[in-house]
Scaffold this motif. Structure first.
Motif, PDB file in Angstrom:
ATOM      1  N   PHE A 146       0.989  -1.106  -0.090  1.00 50.98           N
ATOM      2  CA  PHE A 146      -0.054  -0.009   0.176  1.00 50.98           C
ATOM      3  C   PHE A 146       0.813   1.311   0.008  1.00 50.98           C
ATOM      4  O   PHE A 146       1.806   1.205   0.817  1.00 50.98           O
ATOM      5  N   GLU A 194      -0.545 -12.385  14.388  1.00 49.42           N
ATOM      6  CA  GLU A 194      -0.847 -11.207  15.186  1.00 49.42           C
ATOM      7  C   GLU A 194      -1.724 -10.435  14.375  1.00 49.42           C
ATOM      8  O   GLU A 194      -1.715 -10.216  13.025  1.00 49.42           O
ATOM      9  N   SER A 195      -2.508  -9.402  15.011  1.00 50.16           N
ATOM     10  CA  SER A 195      -3.276  -8.301  14.298  1.00 50.16           C
ATOM     11  C   SER A 195      -2.445  -7.507  13.316  1.00 50.16           C
ATOM     12  O   SER A 195      -1.156  -7.188  13.874  1.00 50.16           O
ATOM     13  N   GLY A 196      -2.489  -7.350  12.007  1.00 52.00           N
ATOM     14  CA  GLY A 196      -1.555  -6.223  11.320  1.00 52.00           C
ATOM     15  C   GLY A 196      -0.619  -7.227  10.715  1.00 52.00           C
ATOM     16  O   GLY A 196       0.344  -6.795   9.755  1.00 52.00           O
ATOM     17  N   SER A 197      -0.617  -8.648  10.795  1.00 48.14           N
ATOM     18  CA  SER A 197       0.190  -9.253  10.050  1.00 48.14           C
ATOM     19  C   SER A 197      -0.028  -9.672   8.507  1.00 48.14           C
ATOM     20  O   SER A 197       0.793 -10.164   7.694  1.00 48.14           O
ATOM     21  N   GLY A 198      -1.257  -9.243   8.102  1.00 46.06           N
ATOM     22  CA  GLY A 198      -1.521  -9.259   6.525  1.00 46.06           C
ATOM     23  C   GLY A 198      -2.702 -10.299   6.285  1.00 46.06           C
ATOM     24  O   GLY A 198      -2.770 -10.658   5.123  1.00 46.06           O
ATOM     25  N   LYS A 199      -3.164 -10.912   7.408  1.00 46.98           N
ATOM     26  CA  LYS A 199      -3.890 -12.236   6.924  1.00 46.98           C
ATOM     27  C   LYS A 199      -5.282 -11.776   6.081  1.00 46.98           C
ATOM     28  O   LYS A 199      -5.550 -12.407   5.191  1.00 46.98           O
ATOM     29  N   SER A 200      -5.912 -10.639   6.628  1.00 48.71           N
ATOM     30  CA  SER A 200      -6.994 -10.162   5.929  1.00 48.71           C
ATOM     31  C   SER A 200      -6.926  -9.799   4.337  1.00 48.71           C
ATOM     32  O   SER A 200      -7.530 -10.067   3.386  1.00 48.71           O
ATOM     33  N   THR A 201      -5.615  -9.256   4.147  1.00 52.21           N
ATOM     34  CA  THR A 201      -5.020  -8.734   3.004  1.00 52.21           C
ATOM     35  C   THR A 201      -4.757  -9.875   2.105  1.00 52.21           C
ATOM     36  O   THR A 201      -5.299  -9.944   0.924  1.00 52.21           O
ATOM     37  N   LEU A 235       1.723   4.737   1.064  1.00 51.06           N
ATOM     38  CA  LEU A 235       1.019   5.730   1.887  1.00 51.06           C
ATOM     39  C   LEU A 235       1.532   7.257   1.789  1.00 51.06           C
ATOM     40  O   LEU A 235       1.245   7.935   2.579  1.00 51.06           O
ATOM     41  N   LEU A 282       3.665   0.510   2.310  1.00 49.49           N
ATOM     42  CA  LEU A 282       3.574  -0.543   3.733  1.00 49.49           C
ATOM     43  C   LEU A 282       3.340  -1.916   2.928  1.00 49.49           C
ATOM     44  O   LEU A 282       2.429  -2.120   2.019  1.00 49.49           O
ATOM     45  N   ALA A 294       2.063  -5.110   3.224  1.00 50.97           N
ATOM     46  CA  ALA A 294       1.329  -5.792   3.937  1.00 50.97           C
ATOM     47  C   ALA A 294       1.246  -7.474   3.627  1.00 50.97           C
ATOM     48  O   ALA A 294       1.025  -8.180   4.447  1.00 50.97           O
ATOM     49  N   ARG A 347      -8.091 -11.280   0.919  1.00 50.84           N
ATOM     50  CA  ARG A 347      -9.042 -10.517  -0.044  1.00 50.84           C
ATOM     51  C   ARG A 347      -8.244 -10.683  -1.342  1.00 50.84           C
ATOM     52  O   ARG A 347      -8.749 -10.508  -2.406  1.00 50.84           O
TER      53      ARG A 347
HETATM   54  N1  LIG Z   1      -6.217  -0.325   2.300  1.00 52.86           N
HETATM   55  C1  LIG Z   1      -5.028  -0.229   3.035  1.00 52.86           C
HETATM   56  N2  LIG Z   1      -4.353   0.910   3.163  1.00 52.86           N
HETATM   57  C2  LIG Z   1      -3.202   1.025   3.761  1.00 52.86           C
HETATM   58  N3  LIG Z   1      -2.820   0.050   4.593  1.00 52.86           N
HETATM   59  C3  LIG Z   1      -3.675  -1.038   4.725  1.00 52.86           C
HETATM   60  C4  LIG Z   1      -4.938  -1.367   3.665  1.00 52.86           C
HETATM   61  N4  LIG Z   1      -5.455  -2.435   4.201  1.00 52.86           N
HETATM   62  C5  LIG Z   1      -4.529  -3.077   5.363  1.00 52.86           C
HETATM   63  N5  LIG Z   1      -3.354  -2.256   5.611  1.00 52.86           N
HETATM   64  C6  LIG Z   1      -2.415  -2.335   6.486  1.00 52.86           C
HETATM   65  O1  LIG Z   1      -1.660  -3.498   5.909  1.00 52.86           O
HETATM   66  C7  LIG Z   1      -1.300  -4.492   7.150  1.00 52.86           C
HETATM   67  C8  LIG Z   1      -2.118  -5.724   7.087  1.00 52.86           C
HETATM   68  O2  LIG Z   1      -3.434  -5.258   7.577  1.00 52.86           O
HETATM   69  P1  LIG Z   1      -4.375  -6.621   7.473  1.00 52.86           P
HETATM   70  O3  LIG Z   1      -4.125  -7.445   6.414  1.00 52.86           O
HETATM   71  O4  LIG Z   1      -5.623  -6.133   7.828  1.00 52.86           O
HETATM   72  O5  LIG Z   1      -3.791  -7.557   8.721  1.00 52.86           O
HETATM   73  P2  LIG Z   1      -4.465  -8.761   9.861  1.00 52.86           P
HETATM   74  O6  LIG Z   1      -5.549  -9.219   9.141  1.00 52.86           O
HETATM   75  O7  LIG Z   1      -3.597  -9.692   9.831  1.00 52.86           O
HETATM   76  O8  LIG Z   1      -4.810  -7.862  11.081  1.00 52.86           O
HETATM   77  C9  LIG Z   1      -1.457  -3.531   8.430  1.00 52.86           C
HETATM   78  O9  LIG Z   1      -0.383  -2.794   8.676  1.00 52.86           O
HETATM   79  C10 LIG Z   1      -2.671  -2.670   7.839  1.00 52.86           C
HETATM   80  O10 LIG Z   1      -2.871  -1.309   8.397  1.00 52.86           O
END
Ligand SMILES: Nc1ncnc2c1ncn2[C@@H]1O[C@H](COP(=O)(O)OP(=O)(O)O)[C@@H](O)[C@H]1O
Ligand SMILES: [Mg+2]
Length: 355
Positions: free
Chosen positions: A14, A51-58, A16, A30, A32, A61
């Motif tokens: 991403f 942990e939260s922020g490790s990139g799982k949801s990204t 920033l 960033l 992710a 998706r």
């Molecule tokens: N659309 C976005 N724009 C900028 N940063 C993003 C976006 N989506 C996720 N991030 C960043 O990417 C990193 C991984 O996020 P995420 O995939 O949500 O992690 P998790 O699901 O493991 O908590 C985090 O630092 C988050 O802030």
């Protein structure tokens, strides 16, 4: 088992903003998800923890092509879906195949629309006639153990567990092959959580679904998943069959995550210290292993300089850690000590490692 998804060197950065540097402006990125490769096998439940922020949801998706990668590929059934625009007609055709369930069942239904109408809308979206939708919803209610009387309740009268069951029904309406669950039980009470996990397992087995189960909670993936990937700041640090990962966790990060779990027997002595500090930001990652800043076994001059490559320590069990690269016991496929290999794991030093 054949691969339903093949993920090849997949990254999502991403942007920033930009930052002023010598010689001009450079993008502030960033990372992710950062060059990950793995398969999702047809019919398996693959767990993603970190942990939260490790990139799982990204990562989830990206798999569903809801967002496009910065680089790398996602192949679904051999087709490179990451080359398709997320909103393209070709991608829309595949959407019924790939469904998802999210963390908060309350916000995943529009409170102003009765549930029954929401479910019918989804059925119509995927081309079912009114009668076919009726029959499909009835069938899924029976399959998921929901009583029809639930449809007479207002949305705010339903419990979190009932709503999550309904979210699963909604995901199953188009007859998907693949289900992505993102923290799907994290917001539920413990007793309800067990029931919903049971439902996931039951649906996976009865319908032959392939499941990608994202969770920060190791106990959840232990119960449900066949294989597990451990993610940290966008990289897979360890991957293994679930029973192997819990019996023989090798990466210091995995072992710290395990140590942080609530204990059934608090008097048990733990060898590993739970993780200290918070996950650093994924911007301006230092060179070397991304876990080095928090790793209790970090070797200065090595771990904070050189990124470790994957080592396959036994079939299907891969670890990206310098401490394991030169462990003869592990390389020979033997059972290492709980804390890596006593002989070389504890004594590994800069001079022993080929860089
Ligand atoms: N659309 C976005 N724009 C900028 N940063 C993003 C976006 N989506 C996720 N991030 C960043 O990417 C990193 C991984 O996020 P995420 O995939 O949500 O992690 P998790 O699901 O493991 O908590 C985090 O630092 C988050 O802030
Ligand atoms: Mg998430």
């Amino acid at each position: 088992m054949s691969a339903l998804f093949e993920i090849r060197e997949l990254s999502k950065y991403f942007k920033l903003g930009t930052r002023r540097e010598e010689g001009g402006r450079n993008p502030l990125l960033l990372k992710a998800v950062d060059s990950v490769s793995f398969d999702v096998l047809a019919g398996e439940c693959l767990g993603i923890v970190g942990e939260s922020g490790s990139g799982k949801s990204t990562l989830g998706r990206l798999l569903l092509n809801m967002i496009s990668p910065t680089s790398g590929q996602v192949l679904y059934d051999g087709q490179e879906i990451s080359a398709l625009k997320p909103e393209s007609a070709a991608m829309k055709k595949l959407r019924g195949d790939m469904q998802m369930v999210f963390q908060n069942p309350r916000s995943s239904f529009n409170p102003k629309i009765p549930i029954v109408r929401s479910l019918h809308q989804v059925a119509r979206l995927y081309g079912l006639s009114e009668e076919a939708a009726e029959a499909r919803i009835r069938e899924l209610f029976a399959l998921t153990g929901l009583g029809q009387d639930i449809l007479t309740h207002r949305n705010d009268e339903l419990s979190g567990g009932q709503l999550q069951r309904l979210a699963i029904v909604r995901a199953l309406i188009p007859g998907p092959r693949f289900l992505m669950a993102d923290e799907a039980v994290s917001a539920l009470d413990v007793s309800v959580r067990a029931q919903i996990l049971e439902l996931f397992r039951d649906m996976q087995q009865r319908l032959g679904l392939t499941v990608f189960f994202v969770s920060h909670d190791l106990s959840v993936v232990e119960y449900l998943c066949d294989r597990i990937l451990v993610l940290y700041l966008g990289k897979i640090l360890e991957s293994a069959p679930a029973d192997e990962l819990f019996a023989r966790p090798l990466h210091p990060y995995t072992r710290s995550l395990l140590a942080a779990r609530p204990r059934a027997y608090p008097e048990e002595v733990r060898e590993e210290a739970p993780l200290a500090g918070e996950i650093p930001g994924a911007v301006d990652l230092p060179p070397g292993c991304r876990f080095s800043s928090r790793c209790p076994e970090m070797v200065p001059g090595l771990c904070d300089f050189v990124e470790p490559a994957d080592t396959e320590v036994s079939p299907g069990h891969k670890v990206a850690c310098h401490l394991l690269r030169h462990c003869d016991k592990i390389e020979a496929g033997g059972a290492p000590e709980q804390k890596g290999c006593e002989e070389c794991g504890a004594s590994v030093g800069k001079e022993k490692v080929e860089i």
